[in-house]
Design a protein around this motif. Structure first.
Motif, PDB file in Angstrom:
ATOM      1  N   ASP A 185       1.018  -1.294   0.041  1.00  0.00           N
ATOM      2  CA  ASP A 185       0.156  -0.107   0.042  1.00  0.00           C
ATOM      3  C   ASP A 185       0.951   1.337  -0.032  1.00  0.00           C
ATOM      4  O   ASP A 185       1.766   1.409   0.790  1.00  0.00           O
ATOM      5  CB  ASP A 185      -0.887  -0.174   1.311  1.00  0.00           C
ATOM      6  CG  ASP A 185      -1.727   1.223   1.541  1.00  0.00           C
ATOM      7  OD1 ASP A 185      -1.507   2.195   0.809  1.00  0.00           O
ATOM      8  OD2 ASP A 185      -2.660   1.183   2.453  1.00  0.00           O
ATOM      9  N   PRO A 186       0.627   2.096  -1.087  1.00  0.00           N
ATOM     10  CA  PRO A 186       1.377   3.065  -1.263  1.00  0.00           C
ATOM     11  C   PRO A 186       1.595   3.948   0.049  1.00  0.00           C
ATOM     12  O   PRO A 186       2.611   4.631   0.627  1.00  0.00           O
ATOM     13  CB  PRO A 186       1.218   3.926  -2.309  1.00  0.00           C
ATOM     14  CG  PRO A 186       0.380   3.035  -3.202  1.00  0.00           C
ATOM     15  CD  PRO A 186      -0.105   1.804  -2.179  1.00  0.00           C
ATOM     16  N   LEU A 187       0.371   4.332   0.570  1.00  0.00           N
ATOM     17  CA  LEU A 187       0.276   5.187   1.946  1.00  0.00           C
ATOM     18  C   LEU A 187       1.122   4.667   2.993  1.00  0.00           C
ATOM     19  O   LEU A 187       1.788   5.448   3.953  1.00  0.00           O
ATOM     20  CB  LEU A 187      -1.172   5.099   2.080  1.00  0.00           C
ATOM     21  CG  LEU A 187      -1.638   6.184   3.294  1.00  0.00           C
ATOM     22  CD1 LEU A 187      -1.069   7.655   2.987  1.00  0.00           C
ATOM     23  CD2 LEU A 187      -3.126   6.400   3.591  1.00  0.00           C
ATOM     24  N   VAL A 188       1.183   3.386   2.894  1.00  0.00           N
ATOM     25  CA  VAL A 188       1.874   2.768   4.137  1.00  0.00           C
ATOM     26  C   VAL A 188       3.402   2.937   3.696  1.00  0.00           C
ATOM     27  O   VAL A 188       4.053   3.451   4.832  1.00  0.00           O
ATOM     28  CB  VAL A 188       1.873   1.142   4.141  1.00  0.00           C
ATOM     29  CG1 VAL A 188       2.776   0.456   5.212  1.00  0.00           C
ATOM     30  CG2 VAL A 188       0.167   0.977   4.854  1.00  0.00           C
ATOM     31  N   GLY A 189       3.747   2.816   2.824  1.00  0.00           N
ATOM     32  CA  GLY A 189       5.165   3.360   2.261  1.00  0.00           C
ATOM     33  C   GLY A 189       5.435   4.748   2.642  1.00  0.00           C
ATOM     34  O   GLY A 189       6.341   4.969   3.111  1.00  0.00           O
ATOM     35  N   GLU A 190       4.750   5.621   2.291  1.00  0.00           N
ATOM     36  CA  GLU A 190       4.946   6.925   2.655  1.00  0.00           C
ATOM     37  C   GLU A 190       5.039   7.170   4.146  1.00  0.00           C
ATOM     38  O   GLU A 190       5.935   7.882   4.468  1.00  0.00           O
ATOM     39  CB  GLU A 190       3.517   7.803   2.254  1.00  0.00           C
ATOM     40  CG  GLU A 190       3.462   8.092   0.980  1.00  0.00           C
ATOM     41  CD  GLU A 190       2.553   8.985   0.297  1.00  0.00           C
ATOM     42  OE1 GLU A 190       2.213   9.078  -0.766  1.00  0.00           O
ATOM     43  OE2 GLU A 190       1.558   8.913   1.374  1.00  0.00           O
TER      44      GLU A 190
END
Ligand code: GDP
Length: 284
Positions: A185-190
């Motif tokens: 999940d890109p938001l988790v990466g951020e």
């Protein structure tokens, strides 16, 4: 953030780590899973469920000195509802660390009673696990401070692994299990990148600061406003890019021609977030 989705945890490393944890799991009674209280969900690796299988567990919300206390309380309640005890600690100063032994004994109370009834005097052994940078070493250091009497190596333990006696019948493995971060999940990466769990070298720092500002301007508007001497209305009226520029300008970060040095501003903002200068913030 396209850049971040491309990061892959080196698979060879992952297998080795997994194997190491699986080996140690056999020797311990309970897993202390450390998460970053600022991102209690994003800093977990749910593969841990498979690795530790049915071992009892305690969650440690570390870095609670930098997290939003109201949200930390909500997260503790949430874990409890899901059958997992959690404590919040600050491994930098050691605040809350004294609750650890009691909490572990609480989780294992049935077993302890059971062993007692059978006249067995067995030590509780704990292993700390967590993704990089959540504070595993800091925690182990604090908990074993002054108690560095090492227990002898035990057969079957990976060479180099040692146990610290930290209380009567209570031992902790000196080497934590390193889990790998998960960020499909890109938001988790951020979020992992905001806290510094993913190295800045592999991401676009300005893009990252812009995203952070966007998120903060929703839930932590007044923190932004007071730190950077703006009104909440000003914060409200600006998108991430313009916030970055406005903050850079306020701090006098200009390059020739009068433009804002957005690179410098981005580094400063991330730095201030990571050292909680913008306030105690939780993003999950
Ligand atoms: P590890 O990779 O999980 O072993 O993490 P470390 O123990 O090396 O900690 C990573 C960074 O977080 C270090 O700079 C620590 O000083 C810092 N740190 C660890 N625990 C805390 C904490 O509870 N509060 C704060 N403010 N910083 C912490």
């Amino acid at each position: 953030m396209a850049e971040m989705q491309n990061i892959q945890w080196f698979p060879g490393h992952m297998t080795k780590t997994k194997r190491k944890i699986a080996e140690s799991i056999k020797l311990i009674d309970i897993v202390a899973e450390i998460v970053d209280a600022r991102i209690p969900q994003s800093s977990r690796n749910l593969d841990i469920e498979d690795i530790i299988s049915k071992k009892p567990r305690l969650i440690i919300l570390n870095k609670c000195d930098m997290a939003d206390p109201r949200k930390t309380a909500i997260w503790k309640e949430y874990y409890k509802k899901n059958g997992i005890e959690a404590i919040d600690v600050d491994s930098k100063t050691g605040k809350g660390v004294n609750l650890f032994i009691k909490a572990i004994r609480g989780v294992l109370s049935d077993r302890i009673e059971d062993a007692k009834a059978k006249g067995i005097n067995k030590s509780i052994r704990v292993m700390v696990v967590g993704i990089p940078n959540v504070g595993k070493s800091s925690f182990i250091n604090k908990i074993s401070k002054g108690k560095r009497a090492r227990v002898e190596d035990r057969p079957g333990v990976t060479r180099g692994n040692q146990w610290f006696f930290i209380d009567k019948n209570f031992e902790i493995l000196d080497t934590p299990g390193v889990l790998w971060p998960k960020f499909e999940d890109p938001l988790v990466g951020e979020k992992l990148a905001f806290t510094g769990a993913i190295k800045d070298q592999v991401i676009d720092i300005q893009q990252l600061a812009i995203r952070l500002l966007e998120l903060l301007s929703i839930d932590y508007k007044n923190n932004l406003a007071s730190r950077y001497k703006m009104t909440e209305e000003e914060v409200d009226g600006l998108n991430g890019v313009d916030l970055l520029k406005a903050i850079g300008k306020k701090r006098g970060m200009l390059i020739s021609g009068g433009d804002v040095d957005t690179e410098r501003a981005a580094i400063m903002i991330l730095d201030e977030f990571r050292s909680a200068k913008i306030g105690r913030i939780t993003l999950d």
